[in-house]
Enzyme design. Structure first.
Site, PDB file in Angstrom:
ATOM      1  N   TYR A  40      -6.526   2.454  -5.786  1.00  0.00           N
ATOM      2  CA  TYR A  40      -5.432   2.343  -6.743  1.00  0.00           C
ATOM      3  C   TYR A  40      -5.330   0.970  -7.417  1.00  0.00           C
ATOM      4  CZ  TYR A  40      -4.134   6.495  -4.127  1.00  0.00           C
ATOM      5  OH  TYR A  40      -4.145   7.720  -3.500  1.00  0.00           O
ATOM      6  N   SER A 109      -1.673   6.469   3.034  1.00  0.00           N
ATOM      7  CA  SER A 109      -2.153   7.621   2.279  1.00  0.00           C
ATOM      8  C   SER A 109      -3.681   7.602   2.218  1.00  0.00           C
ATOM      9  CB  SER A 109      -1.512   7.641   0.888  1.00  0.00           C
ATOM     10  OG  SER A 109      -1.651   8.905   0.292  1.00  0.00           O
ATOM     11  N   TYR A 110      -4.289   7.541   1.020  1.00  0.00           N
ATOM     12  CA  TYR A 110      -5.749   7.486   0.949  1.00  0.00           C
ATOM     13  C   TYR A 110      -6.281   6.318   1.774  1.00  0.00           C
ATOM     14  CZ  TYR A 110     -10.459   7.730  -1.046  1.00  0.00           C
ATOM     15  OH  TYR A 110     -11.821   7.857  -1.210  1.00  0.00           O
ATOM     16  N   TRP A 154      -3.075  14.201  -8.602  1.00  0.00           N
ATOM     17  CA  TRP A 154      -3.688  13.053  -7.940  1.00  0.00           C
ATOM     18  C   TRP A 154      -5.116  12.829  -8.436  1.00  0.00           C
ATOM     19  CZ3 TRP A 154      -7.936  12.395  -4.655  1.00  0.00           C
ATOM     20  CH2 TRP A 154      -8.056  11.114  -4.100  1.00  0.00           C
ATOM     21  N   ASP A 231       7.927  12.925   4.200  1.00  0.00           N
ATOM     22  CA  ASP A 231       6.577  12.648   3.702  1.00  0.00           C
ATOM     23  C   ASP A 231       5.852  13.977   3.521  1.00  0.00           C
ATOM     24  OD1 ASP A 231       3.983  11.780   3.189  1.00  0.00           O
ATOM     25  OD2 ASP A 231       3.588  11.264   5.279  1.00  0.00           O
ATOM     26  N   HIS A 266       7.016   9.993   1.071  1.00  0.00           N
ATOM     27  CA  HIS A 266       5.665   9.427   1.158  1.00  0.00           C
ATOM     28  C   HIS A 266       5.683   7.920   0.913  1.00  0.00           C
ATOM     29  CE1 HIS A 266       1.374  10.030   1.461  1.00  0.00           C
ATOM     30  NE2 HIS A 266       1.144   9.482   0.290  1.00  0.00           N
TER      31      HIS A 266
END
Length: 548
Positions: A40, A109-110, A154, A231, A266
């Site tokens: 990101y 997350s990722y 996404w 989340d 999240h």
């Protein structure tokens, strides 16, 4: 503080990853390193502030653009290179002249799942991980055989080398596009990853390559696990904590797991409020301080007591206070079935559906509704929001006739529900394939219907995600619907509610009620659904009750 921008880290195949390095003002040899790898943008304000925080406490911090993103070379293919690239990055960081050789990884997350894939490669100098809101393996969060609509949002976000503007698109309309396979065209960009996923509708070798949740026995590391009750990837964090405390290869690693679950979406720990519900002043914590103490213990060897504290800390909604536990679920949990009842007309909140701990009688009639995928039941969310659903008010949704609603009498004393929630549903359908969804709610005395947690089963995968098995019209199925986890007190005067239906759009794609290959057809059919709740087929929600 010393900051070095735009350095290069070589991977084993010659690809160079771009990174920024943050060092304490008084640089000394033997500093531990924290590695943060992101798709990101490594130079986001949040990541820079985070790096400066840890550098000010004696850590070297590397913020790295993953392969194919930002200034890093190569081609970005979600998760496919994160294990090997993570290994190479950790080992490069450990070899630097200022480094102690002890490396930790951090991110959400990722950035969290990529840590797990890295850990499976066993870099020798990786000593600890802090994973927030970890995604699960394929088909755990969305057991549908297809990517869910928001997944396209996404993929669009990461479809270039830099973050794309998802707010420029009308996702509310895009999500209605059929067939799902070409929904990327409706978004204005062909995305090969989206289409590739439709060619793997079962849990096959292609998905196993980037799976980690069956391999906790290979990961011998302390891990801090963080997530929130709202989340949209919550289930991954809890599954990881339980998996590591149960299967990590050493007693040291099993004892070194720590879990924090807050009243968060999240985007954890950013506000005391989600939508209309405020969880009080204790809802936001010093999360950076918590992460620092964890790293201090496992990267610096400081005896700060982290390893002697209760391994689980969770936020109890309703009471809006933090609680500790020695395990997840808490050891004193009692699993109590609350059974569905009606006289055959549980359709909507004006129907006669009730919920109680009394087992149903032989004579109780079944409830029926029609599921029309052209008019799906909405899952309350904002299509371009960073969160997918919160403690939203479902009172208007519960006016629909295609939603079966079962509501208890008001509780007379506090009822704490903490742990995994499951709905055991006896159901039949006229279609060869369909969906059944369940949600747990708290009905406030003022009428507000707060969503707590939910889940779904796609009938063709009721026996597992490795193969599709269609049903026969009228065949009665016993379905276990995993509604994930919650921690909530039903206060006196509040009522427990469960709703059952066959869609939750756009959280999940609409089941077309056919045998067609998922996502490749525009054909939609209606399905006649039946839910049983009698002595032989006692549909119920199983609540994890804590008695204090």
């Amino acid at each position: 503080m010393a900051e070095r921008w735009g350095i290069s880290i070589p991977m084993r195949d010659g690809v160079q990853l771009a990174a920024d390095l943050f060092l304490p003002a008084a640089t000394e040899d033997g500093m531990p390193t924290i590695v943060v790898r992101t798709p990101y943008g490594r130079q986001s304000h949040a990541l820079i502030q985070q790096a400066r925080f840890f550098a000010s406490h004696g850590y070297a911090v590397l913020n790295v653009d993953v392969r194919g993103r930002g200034d890093s070379e190569g081609v970005f293919t979600p998760y496919r290179n994160e294990g090997r690239d993570g290994y190479d990055t950790v080992e490069w960081a450990a070899a630097q002249p200022y480094a102690s050789g002890r490396v930790g990884t951090l991110g959400g997350s990722y950035l969290a799942k990529s840590q797990w894939l890295c850990a499976l490669e066993h870099p020798p100098h990786l000593q600890a991980m802090v994973t927030l809101v970890s995604p699960s393996d394929a088909f755990v969060e969305w057991p549908t055989g297809t990517p869910v609509p928001s997944h396209l949002c996404w993929l669009f976000l990461v479809s270039g080398r830099t973050v794309q503007n998802t707010h420029a698109l009308d996702w509310e309309n895009i999500y209605w596009h059929l067939p799902l396979y070409t929904m990327d065209e409706a978004a204005g960009r062909v995305i090969p990853q989206w289409r590739e996923e439709f060619t793997h509708p079962t849990l096959d070798a292609w998905w196993q390559e980037i799976s980690y949740q069956q391999r906790f026995g290979e990961i011998d590391l302390p891990v801090l696990h963080v997530s929130g009750w709202y989340d949209d990837e919550q289930v991954g964090t809890l599954r990881n904590f339980v998996g590591m405390t149960t299967h990590a290869p050493s007693a040291r690693a099993r004892a070194a797991q720590r879990l924090v679950m807050g009243p968060w979406p999240h985007q954890v720990n950013e506000s005391t409020r989600i939508g209309d519900v405020d969880f009080g002043p204790e809802a936001v914590i010093d999360l950076s301080g918590l992460e620092l103490r964890f790293f201090d213990r496992w990267l610096k060897g400081i005896d700060n007591g982290v390893d002697r504290e209760p391994p689980v800390r969770y936020f109890l909604m309703g009471k809006n206070e933090w609680r500790d536990a020695s395990a997840w679920p808490p050891p004193d949990t009692a699993y109590v079935p609350w059974y569905f009842h009606s006289r055959g007309s549980a359709n909507g909140s004006i129907g006669d559906g009730t919920l109680s701990t009394r087992k149903p009688s032989v004579e109780e009639p079944a409830d029926r509704y029609k599921y029309n995928p052209l008019n799906p039941v909405p899952f309350l969310t904002q299509p371009t929001s960073e969160q997918i659903g919160g403690p939203d008010d479902y009172r208007e949704v519960h006016l629909r006739e295609d939603v079966l609603v079962y509501t208890s009498d008001p509780v007379h004393e506090e009822l704490e529900v903490t742990g995994p929630v499951c709905v055991e549903l006896y159901a039949a359908t006229s279609a060869p394939d369909t969906d059944f969804m369940a949600q747990l709610h708290d009905v406030w005395p003022n009428g507000y219907v707060q969503r707590l947690c939910d889940g779904m089963v796609r009938v063709r995968y009721r026996h597992g995600m490795d193969k599709a098995v269609f049903t026969q019209p009228g065949e009665v199925m016993r379905l276990a619907i995993d509604c994930w986890n919650t921690s909530h007190v039903f206060l006196p005067g509040h009522r427990i509610r469960v709703h059952v239906t066959s869609s939750a759009f756009p959280k999940y794609d609409r089941n077309p009620n056919t045998e067609d290959a998922l996502g490749l057809s525009e054909r939609l059919e209606c399905a006649e659904q039946t839910v049983y709740h009698d002595a032989l087929r006692p549909s119920a929600v199983i609540l994890p009750v804590i008695k204090r």
